[in-house]
Design a protein around this motif. Structure first.
Motif, PDB file in Angstrom:
ATOM      1  N   TRP A 146     -28.349  42.047  57.476  1.00 21.91           N
ATOM      2  CA  TRP A 146     -29.732  41.836  57.912  1.00 21.91           C
ATOM      3  C   TRP A 146     -30.634  41.847  56.689  1.00 21.91           C
ATOM      4  CZ3 TRP A 146     -33.982  45.382  58.125  1.00 21.91           C
ATOM      5  CH2 TRP A 146     -35.064  44.937  58.877  1.00 21.91           C
ATOM      6  N   GLN A 147     -31.469  40.832  56.589  1.00 17.47           N
ATOM      7  CA  GLN A 147     -32.332  40.657  55.427  1.00 17.47           C
ATOM      8  C   GLN A 147     -31.523  40.730  54.129  1.00 17.47           C
ATOM      9  OE1 GLN A 147     -35.795  43.222  55.658  1.00 17.47           O
ATOM     10  NE2 GLN A 147     -36.600  42.124  57.426  1.00 17.47           N
ATOM     11  N   GLY A 148     -30.340  40.182  54.159  1.00 21.03           N
ATOM     12  CA  GLY A 148     -29.484  40.110  52.975  1.00 21.03           C
ATOM     13  C   GLY A 148     -28.775  41.393  52.616  1.00 21.03           C
ATOM     14  N   GLN A 149     -28.975  42.446  53.393  1.00 25.02           N
ATOM     15  CA  GLN A 149     -28.369  43.755  53.100  1.00 25.02           C
ATOM     16  C   GLN A 149     -27.287  44.071  54.137  1.00 25.02           C
ATOM     17  OE1 GLN A 149     -31.250  46.921  52.923  1.00 25.02           O
ATOM     18  NE2 GLN A 149     -29.699  48.510  52.633  1.00 25.02           N
ATOM     19  N   SER A 150     -26.205  44.652  53.667  1.00 21.78           N
ATOM     20  CA  SER A 150     -25.099  44.989  54.568  1.00 21.78           C
ATOM     21  C   SER A 150     -25.213  46.427  55.072  1.00 21.78           C
ATOM     22  CB  SER A 150     -23.753  44.817  53.837  1.00 21.78           C
ATOM     23  OG  SER A 150     -23.554  43.470  53.487  1.00 21.78           O
ATOM     24  N   PHE A 151     -24.883  46.602  56.344  1.00 19.32           N
ATOM     25  CA  PHE A 151     -24.869  47.928  56.972  1.00 19.32           C
ATOM     26  C   PHE A 151     -23.474  48.128  57.565  1.00 19.32           C
ATOM     27  CE2 PHE A 151     -29.162  46.533  56.712  1.00 19.32           C
ATOM     28  CZ  PHE A 151     -29.911  47.677  56.458  1.00 19.32           C
ATOM     29  N   SER A 152     -22.820  49.202  57.166  1.00 16.72           N
ATOM     30  CA  SER A 152     -21.427  49.431  57.560  1.00 16.72           C
ATOM     31  C   SER A 152     -21.343  50.035  58.963  1.00 16.72           C
ATOM     32  CB  SER A 152     -20.759  50.381  56.558  1.00 16.72           C
ATOM     33  OG  SER A 152     -21.310  51.684  56.695  1.00 16.72           O
ATOM     34  N   TYR A 153     -20.118  50.087  59.464  1.00 14.51           N
ATOM     35  CA  TYR A 153     -19.893  50.744  60.758  1.00 14.51           C
ATOM     36  C   TYR A 153     -20.175  52.239  60.659  1.00 14.51           C
ATOM     37  CZ  TYR A 153     -18.095  46.643  63.154  1.00 14.51           C
ATOM     38  OH  TYR A 153     -17.992  45.431  63.767  1.00 14.51           O
ATOM     39  N   ALA A 154     -19.908  52.834  59.487  1.00 19.10           N
ATOM     40  CA  ALA A 154     -20.232  54.258  59.308  1.00 19.10           C
ATOM     41  C   ALA A 154     -21.736  54.466  59.443  1.00 19.10           C
ATOM     42  CB  ALA A 154     -19.742  54.733  57.937  1.00 19.10           C
ATOM     43  N   TRP A 155     -22.522  53.558  58.838  1.00 16.91           N
ATOM     44  CA  TRP A 155     -23.990  53.649  58.968  1.00 16.91           C
ATOM     45  C   TRP A 155     -24.384  53.509  60.438  1.00 16.91           C
ATOM     46  CZ3 TRP A 155     -27.870  51.035  61.200  1.00 16.91           C
ATOM     47  CH2 TRP A 155     -29.177  51.375  60.825  1.00 16.91           C
ATOM     48  N   LEU A 156     -23.755  52.568  61.129  1.00 15.66           N
ATOM     49  CA  LEU A 156     -24.118  52.319  62.528  1.00 15.66           C
ATOM     50  C   LEU A 156     -23.825  53.536  63.399  1.00 15.66           C
ATOM     51  CD1 LEU A 156     -25.160  50.311  64.624  1.00 15.66           C
ATOM     52  CD2 LEU A 156     -22.836  49.398  64.819  1.00 15.66           C
ATOM     53  N   LEU A 157     -22.668  54.169  63.166  1.00 14.94           N
ATOM     54  CA  LEU A 157     -22.336  55.368  63.941  1.00 14.94           C
ATOM     55  C   LEU A 157     -23.363  56.478  63.710  1.00 14.94           C
ATOM     56  CD1 LEU A 157     -18.465  55.456  63.446  1.00 14.94           C
ATOM     57  CD2 LEU A 157     -19.654  55.454  65.665  1.00 14.94           C
ATOM     58  N   ASP A 158     -23.757  56.635  62.452  1.00 13.40           N
ATOM     59  CA  ASP A 158     -24.752  57.661  62.138  1.00 13.40           C
ATOM     60  C   ASP A 158     -26.097  57.335  62.793  1.00 13.40           C
ATOM     61  OD1 ASP A 158     -25.573  60.039  60.519  1.00 13.40           O
ATOM     62  OD2 ASP A 158     -26.934  58.568  59.624  1.00 13.40           O
ATOM     63  N   ALA A 159     -26.473  56.055  62.753  1.00 14.82           N
ATOM     64  CA  ALA A 159     -27.757  55.642  63.341  1.00 14.82           C
ATOM     65  C   ALA A 159     -27.758  55.837  64.859  1.00 14.82           C
ATOM     66  CB  ALA A 159     -28.040  54.182  62.997  1.00 14.82           C
ATOM     67  N   ILE A 160     -26.625  55.572  65.505  1.00 15.67           N
ATOM     68  CA  ILE A 160     -26.543  55.804  66.954  1.00 15.67           C
ATOM     69  C   ILE A 160     -26.779  57.284  67.260  1.00 15.67           C
ATOM     70  CG2 ILE A 160     -24.991  55.776  68.961  1.00 15.67           C
ATOM     71  CD1 ILE A 160     -23.635  53.304  67.664  1.00 15.67           C
ATOM     72  N   GLY A 161     -26.195  58.143  66.434  1.00 20.11           N
ATOM     73  CA  GLY A 161     -26.410  59.584  66.612  1.00 20.11           C
ATOM     74  C   GLY A 161     -27.867  59.975  66.454  1.00 20.11           C
ATOM     75  N   GLN A 162     -28.520  59.401  65.432  1.00 24.20           N
ATOM     76  CA  GLN A 162     -29.945  59.687  65.234  1.00 24.20           C
ATOM     77  C   GLN A 162     -30.784  59.195  66.422  1.00 24.20           C
ATOM     78  OE1 GLN A 162     -31.463  58.379  61.418  1.00 24.20           O
ATOM     79  NE2 GLN A 162     -29.525  58.828  60.414  1.00 24.20           N
ATOM     80  N   TRP A 163     -30.424  58.025  66.930  1.00 24.43           N
ATOM     81  CA  TRP A 163     -31.157  57.499  68.084  1.00 24.43           C
ATOM     82  C   TRP A 163     -30.929  58.366  69.326  1.00 24.43           C
ATOM     83  CZ3 TRP A 163     -35.042  54.448  69.193  1.00 24.43           C
ATOM     84  CH2 TRP A 163     -35.499  53.561  68.215  1.00 24.43           C
ATOM     85  N   ASP A 164     -29.734  58.891  69.461  1.00 26.82           N
ATOM     86  CA  ASP A 164     -29.455  59.746  70.613  1.00 26.82           C
ATOM     87  C   ASP A 164     -30.377  60.967  70.598  1.00 26.82           C
ATOM     88  OD1 ASP A 164     -27.699  60.179  72.948  1.00 26.82           O
ATOM     89  OD2 ASP A 164     -27.144  62.004  71.859  1.00 26.82           O
ATOM     90  N   THR A 165     -30.552  61.549  69.419  1.00 26.56           N
ATOM     91  CA  THR A 165     -31.461  62.696  69.280  1.00 26.56           C
ATOM     92  C   THR A 165     -32.896  62.289  69.584  1.00 26.56           C
ATOM     93  OG1 THR A 165     -30.034  63.644  67.579  1.00 26.56           O
ATOM     94  CG2 THR A 165     -32.304  64.445  67.677  1.00 26.56           C
TER      95      THR A 165
END
Length: 453
Positions: free
Chosen positions: A21-40
């Motif tokens: 996104w916008q030329g930057q890569s986001f890994s599955y590890a980042w996505l898992l962490d972000a889902i956790g933050q969103w859950d909170t």
């Protein structure tokens, strides 16, 4: 938890790219962490199972993480793209939303409560809550008429992604609030692939993203593919990574499909079929140049009644929030799509509501448009019917001309009718042809077949 299988898969490929996104890569590890933050974050905002929640976003990293966190919590999700901004309040009222989440292009996040408190009163929402399943509300985008709000059990929609497919780098072309867009993201992530988000949906931005990020799969619409061919710029990009283009949402012109196969011989073309009400069905084109396809997959049954396709599927919606049931008495969803059948194969002719009945003969607009668009001076054509005292209806066309062609309306009408006589029956030939330099597609790259008001 309905997304447990997805999260287990994400952990298996945690170092791989999940989103570009916008030329930057986001890994599955980042996505898992972000889902956790969103859950909170959702817990702090009292978003619980059954909370009807607007999610205005694109396939940005936080947009995807928020979507998955909402599913995980069992919320009823009402996704919206930026293009629905003018209708947002109306749709939120219709969907009885209690909480609104907005994620902007720069990933700014806002969450606020809405005034509606009636979400639990609708029987479809009550049905979801009774089984503790997340929900999804999609607004249909038919080319005529008002949108209808289709309510899905999100758990059923997710079932088809439990078996991982081939991990591909896939371009997110279809919008965030489109069943095809959601299918793209869930299928790609569910397979451990990478979602590449273009900076916008222009031909240049899409081509640039394919080249720069080695995109392998492009899910899109026939209208966009035609626009692509009309821009000679596409030849300036390196598209060797592209393996497959899938197209759906509206009938494809046989002429355009033939040209695409000629221009991109290394690419496989596959027709897809889906509706907001039934999800995206598994499909298989007869071959790369054919408009005939098989439909089905596990748990999907099809039948044709009066030339209209009907479907019975595990992933079919529960019903509409604002319209009568479209199901037959024996439980089949009546798609409204007119089809031809050849053994196991179907060919979609167009929406039944768009059929023009000329003195008892059915005329399909897409068929006439494909013929008119073969004319070298024609950029785009849209065909529609008008009431007529003698024939019941007549065929009319609006045409956008290629730059440099300036015939009078009379000259154009004569040229179109002369051209159509070689390819169509007498009743399919347009009676009236008008020039419309502003003729275009909607935000979903689909034609709008309405008479001018």
């Amino acid at each position: 938890m309905p997304t447990r299988f997805l999260q287990e898969r994400f952990r298996q490929v945690s170092d791989n790219d999940a989103i570009v996104w916008q030329g930057q890569s986001f890994s599955y590890a980042w996505l898992l962490d972000a889902i956790g933050q969103w859950d909170t974050r959702l817990s702090e905002q009292a978003v619980h199972a059954g909370t009807a929640t607007t999610l205005v976003a694109d396939f940005s990293p936080h947009g995807v993480a928020a979507l998955l966190a909402l599913i995980q919590r069992g919320a009823i999700i009402v996704p919206m793209s930026e293009s629905l901004r003018n209708k947002r309040h109306t749709y939120e009222q219709l969907a009885r939303c209690e909480v609104a989440i907005e994620i902007t292009r720069d990933e700014s996040i806002s969450i606020h409560k809405l005034h509606s408190t009636a979400a639990t009163e609708h029987p479809l929402y009550a049905k979801l809550k009774s089984v503790s399943h997340p929900g999804l509300v999609l607004f249909s985008s038919g080319s005529t008429g008002e949108p209808k709000a289709a309510v899905h059990d999100f758990t059923r929609l997710l079932d088809k992604f439990r078996i991982a497919g081939r991990p591909l780098r896939t371009l997110a072309f279809l919008l965030f609030d489109h069943i095809g867009g959601l299918n793209t993201i869930l299928h790609t992530l569910g397979s451990g692939g990478c979602v590449v988000v273009p900076s916008n949906r222009s031909a240049e931005a899409v081509l640039s993203a394919i080249q720069d990020f080695a995109v392998q799969l492009l899910p899109t619409s026939p209208t966009f593919l035609k626009l692509l061919l009309m821009r000679s710029a596409w030849q300036e990009y390196d598209l060797r990574s592209l393996q497959m283009i899938t197209y759906g949402t509206e009938p494809m012109s046989p002429h355009i499909l033939a040209v695409l196969n000629e221009k991109l011989p290394h690419v496989q073309f596959k027709q897809t079929y889906g509706l907001s009400e039934v999800g995206i069905l598994r499909s298989k084109s007869k071959d790369s140049s054919s408009l005939w396809m098989k439909l089905g997959g596990d748990g999907v049954e099809t039948r044709v009644v009066d030339n209209v396709l009907q479907i019975k599927s595990h992933s079919t919606m529960l019903g509409y929030l604002n319209a009568a049931s479209p199901f037959s008495d024996d439980g089949w969803f009546i798609t409204g799509d007119a089809v031809q059948v050849d053994g196991e194969y179907f060919k979609v002719l167009g929406r039944g509501g768009e059929i023009i009945n000329v003195g008892g003969e059915k005329v399909y607009p897409a068929e006439v448009e494909a013929v008119i668009e073969m004319m070298p001076q024609v950029d785009t054509a849209t065909v529609y019917g008008e009431d007529n005292a003698i024939m019941g209806m007549i065929v009319c066309a609006r045409v956008k001309l290629v730059v440099g062609h300036e015939p009078s309306a009379k000259e154009l009408t004569q040229a179109v009718r002369r051209h159509c006589r070689h390819h169509l029956t007498a009743k399919q030939i347009p009676i009236r042809v008008t020039i419309d330099p502003h003729l275009s597609h909607d935000e979903r790259f689909k034609k709008q077949r309405r008479p001018q008001s």
